[in-house]
Motif scaffolding. Structure first.
Motif, PDB file in Angstrom:
ATOM      1  N   GLY A  95       0.836  -1.193   0.000  1.00  0.00           N
ATOM      2  CA  GLY A  95       0.000   0.000   0.000  1.00  0.00           C
ATOM      3  C   GLY A  95       0.867   1.237   0.000  1.00  0.00           C
ATOM      4  N   VAL A  96       1.505   1.515   1.126  1.00  0.00           N
ATOM      5  CA  VAL A  96       2.440   2.639   1.195  1.00  0.00           C
ATOM      6  C   VAL A  96       3.636   2.386   0.271  1.00  0.00           C
ATOM      7  CG1 VAL A  96       3.939   3.994   2.706  1.00  0.00           C
ATOM      8  CG2 VAL A  96       1.734   3.166   3.534  1.00  0.00           C
ATOM      9  N   ARG A  97       4.014   1.135   0.118  1.00  0.00           N
ATOM     10  CA  ARG A  97       5.167   0.776  -0.746  1.00  0.00           C
ATOM     11  C   ARG A  97       4.949   1.248  -2.181  1.00  0.00           C
ATOM     12  NH1 ARG A  97       9.221  -3.520  -1.174  1.00  0.00           N
ATOM     13  NH2 ARG A  97       8.934  -4.131   1.001  1.00  0.00           N
ATOM     14  N   ARG A  98       3.683   1.371  -2.598  1.00  0.00           N
ATOM     15  CA  ARG A  98       3.403   1.762  -3.985  1.00  0.00           C
ATOM     16  C   ARG A  98       3.917   3.165  -4.297  1.00  0.00           C
ATOM     17  NH1 ARG A  98       3.610   2.800  -8.291  1.00  0.00           N
ATOM     18  NH2 ARG A  98       2.242   2.376 -10.075  1.00  0.00           N
ATOM     19  N   HIS A  99       4.128   3.991  -3.265  1.00  0.00           N
ATOM     20  CA  HIS A  99       4.682   5.331  -3.489  1.00  0.00           C
ATOM     21  C   HIS A  99       6.159   5.280  -3.871  1.00  0.00           C
ATOM     22  CE1 HIS A  99       1.039   7.277  -2.114  1.00  0.00           C
ATOM     23  NE2 HIS A  99       1.048   6.520  -1.027  1.00  0.00           N
ATOM     24  N   PHE A 100       6.785   4.109  -3.716  1.00  0.00           N
ATOM     25  CA  PHE A 100       8.210   3.970  -3.973  1.00  0.00           C
ATOM     26  C   PHE A 100       8.509   3.106  -5.199  1.00  0.00           C
ATOM     27  CE2 PHE A 100       7.538   5.023   0.407  1.00  0.00           C
ATOM     28  CZ  PHE A 100       8.554   5.909   0.731  1.00  0.00           C
ATOM     29  N   HIS A 101       7.658   2.131  -5.468  1.00  0.00           N
ATOM     30  CA  HIS A 101       7.821   1.307  -6.673  1.00  0.00           C
ATOM     31  C   HIS A 101       6.520   0.581  -6.945  1.00  0.00           C
ATOM     32  CE1 HIS A 101       8.033  -2.626  -4.600  1.00  0.00           C
ATOM     33  NE2 HIS A 101       8.706  -1.989  -3.648  1.00  0.00           N
ATOM     34  N   ASP A 102       6.420   0.001  -8.119  1.00  0.00           N
ATOM     35  CA  ASP A 102       5.228  -0.735  -8.540  1.00  0.00           C
ATOM     36  C   ASP A 102       5.367  -2.207  -8.134  1.00  0.00           C
ATOM     37  OD1 ASP A 102       2.821  -1.338  -9.768  1.00  0.00           O
ATOM     38  OD2 ASP A 102       3.456  -0.759 -11.788  1.00  0.00           O
ATOM     39  N   ASP A 103       4.259  -2.971  -8.232  1.00  0.00           N
ATOM     40  CA  ASP A 103       4.389  -4.426  -8.210  1.00  0.00           C
ATOM     41  C   ASP A 103       5.377  -4.815  -9.317  1.00  0.00           C
ATOM     42  OD1 ASP A 103       2.352  -4.574  -6.286  1.00  0.00           O
ATOM     43  OD2 ASP A 103       0.800  -5.027  -7.766  1.00  0.00           O
ATOM     44  N   ILE A 104       6.197  -5.814  -9.059  1.00  0.00           N
ATOM     45  CA  ILE A 104       7.164  -6.273 -10.067  1.00  0.00           C
ATOM     46  C   ILE A 104       7.067  -7.791 -10.182  1.00  0.00           C
ATOM     47  CG2 ILE A 104       9.593  -6.400 -10.734  1.00  0.00           C
ATOM     48  CD1 ILE A 104      10.127  -3.936  -9.002  1.00  0.00           C
ATOM     49  N   SER A 105       6.880  -8.273 -11.398  1.00  0.00           N
ATOM     50  CA  SER A 105       6.884  -9.718 -11.667  1.00  0.00           C
ATOM     51  C   SER A 105       7.938 -10.031 -12.722  1.00  0.00           C
ATOM     52  CB  SER A 105       5.516 -10.182 -12.182  1.00  0.00           C
ATOM     53  OG  SER A 105       4.527 -10.050 -11.186  1.00  0.00           O
ATOM     54  N   VAL A 106       8.730 -11.067 -12.460  1.00  0.00           N
ATOM     55  CA  VAL A 106       9.810 -11.450 -13.372  1.00  0.00           C
ATOM     56  C   VAL A 106       9.811 -12.964 -13.556  1.00  0.00           C
ATOM     57  CG1 VAL A 106      12.300 -11.456 -13.781  1.00  0.00           C
ATOM     58  CG2 VAL A 106      11.244  -9.503 -12.623  1.00  0.00           C
ATOM     59  N   VAL A 107       9.918 -13.391 -14.815  1.00  0.00           N
ATOM     60  CA  VAL A 107      10.154 -14.797 -15.143  1.00  0.00           C
ATOM     61  C   VAL A 107      11.349 -14.844 -16.086  1.00  0.00           C
ATOM     62  CG1 VAL A 107       9.276 -16.901 -16.218  1.00  0.00           C
ATOM     63  CG2 VAL A 107       7.720 -15.445 -14.902  1.00  0.00           C
TER      64      VAL A 107
END
Length: 388
Positions: A339-351
């Motif tokens: 929630g608050v983390r979204r102010h610093f970066h987006d969700d990130i998914s990597v394969v």
């Protein structure tokens, strides 16, 4: 001032120790705080590694690796499917894609008895239509679901051919060996659909010649109708069908003038690439990674480190870059909760998918084990729209 902000965030949002830590085997991945990862696994064509870090209150990224039979009833063909689904406005669309797109692909593959561009396009179309039916059914009680959508990046490796299909701004990058120099160079495989790209704006203007406001520079960011950056997606029905762009949808999503044709598209850009011996690996990732790492930076990281845990390494490197941009320590960033983390970066998914040179012999051996892994996050109710 920054130290004061960090103290406030730590006081209000620091997770309790080990609140979301899962220990155990790596079979279906592990959870460590807001980070989910599967360090290594085997797919039909080699090794793979996955990782997801959550920033939103509800994880809007979804991802999957499916390997083995790509048709129904184990009738073949065989290969590997990768999906990265970067949702926006809520998790509903990306979850729906994660649950349905691969099944549609298997059905279409069986109908055509082969893998092809047409099969992939039909699977995307069926997924879009399926989500539209959900929006139609839920509109009377949950009209805001019309404003939920998702980017959709898919890779399929089958019979020596790589197909990359994309809607939105997730990205697939190939690491290719240059024999003359021994270098591994980055080659972007996916076409992106984001209004920040001039050619995408030109495409939108040519598709909507009578609308001078089809793309608008708002707060120094190019947006379609001043609302959304991407031009292709699954969902976002409010910009595809005028009957869903009205009350009781929130005013910020409603257009002043009715539209006659869909503004956004669900037609994927599809690349067909015959796999070559010099093709070493492919990185599939949501735009949260590419905001902080260049294509070549990501390829260099994969090339210069062990395969085991390489997706997690890419995610952590992106987070370190995000912390650096905010002039804070990575250790402090990790303490900030969802929630608050979204102010610093987006969700990130990597394969990361490795292409082993012996995959052709595997394909002809007949010994195939089905693999199905879906990227994880903190478990929350499935029927909850994201807060606005």
């Amino acid at each position: 001032m920054l130290s004061g902000l960090m103290n406030y965030l730590r006081a209000c949002f620091q997770p309790r120790a080990n609140r979301h830590v899962h220990t155990g085997s790596d079979a279906s991945g592990r959870q460590d705080g807001l980070l989910w990862y599967k360090d290594t696994g085997q797919h039909f064509n080699g090794d793979f590694s996955m990782a997801v870090v959550q920033a939103n209150n509800l994880l809007e990224d979804q991802s999957q690796v499916e390997s083995g039979c790509l048709g129904l009833n184990d009738s073949g063909p065989y290969g590997t499917f990768v999906g990265i689904y970067d949702g926006h406005g809520g998790p509903e669309t990306s979850r729906f894609i994660n649950d349905n797109l691969f099944q549609h692909l298997k059905r279409c593959t069986s109908d055509q008895q082969t893998m092809s561009v047409e099969v992939i396009r039909k699977a995307f179309q069926a997924t879009e239509e399926g989500f539209l039916s959900i929006v139609t059914r839920r509109w009377p009680t949950q009209p805001q679901i019309a404003a939920v959508g998702s980017c959709c990046l898919v890779g399929v490796i089958c019979s020596g051919t790589l197909y990359v299909a994309n809607l939105g701004d997730s990205r697939a990058v190939l690491g290719r060996l240059v024999k003359a120099t021994g270098e591994i160079i980055a080659i972007q495989l996916s076409a992106e659909h984001n209004a920040s790209i001039e050619s995408v704006r030109q495409e939108m203007q040519s598709l909507h010649p009578d609308d001078s406001q089809i793309v608008v520079l708002k707060h120094n960011v190019w947006r379609v109708k001043g609302i959304i950056q991407i031009t292709r997606s699954i969902g976002d029905v409010y910009l595809k069908k005028a009957e869903f762009n009205r009350e009781p949808l929130y005013a910020k999503f409603r257009l002043r003038e009715p539209f006659q044709r869909p503004i956004l598209s669900a037609d994927p850009a599809i690349l067909v690439h015959p796999v070559q011996p010099q093709d070493q690996f492919i990185i599939f990732a949501s735009d949260g990674l590419w905001e902080h790492l260049s294509n070549q930076d990501a390829v260099d990281i994969v090339q210069n480190h062990p395969r085991n845990g390489i997706a997690k390494r890419l995610v952590k490197t992106a987070l370190q870059e995000a912390a650096k941009k905010r002039e804070m320590r990575y250790s402090d960033l990790k303490k900030i909760d969802r929630g608050v983390r979204r102010h610093f970066h987006d969700d990130i998914s990597v394969v990361v998918i490795f292409l082993d040179s012996d995959f052709a012999s595997r394909a002809s051996s007949g010994k195939v084990q089905n693999v199905s892994v879906k990227g994880g996050g903190i478990s929350l109710p499935r029927n909850t729209l994201a807060p606005t």
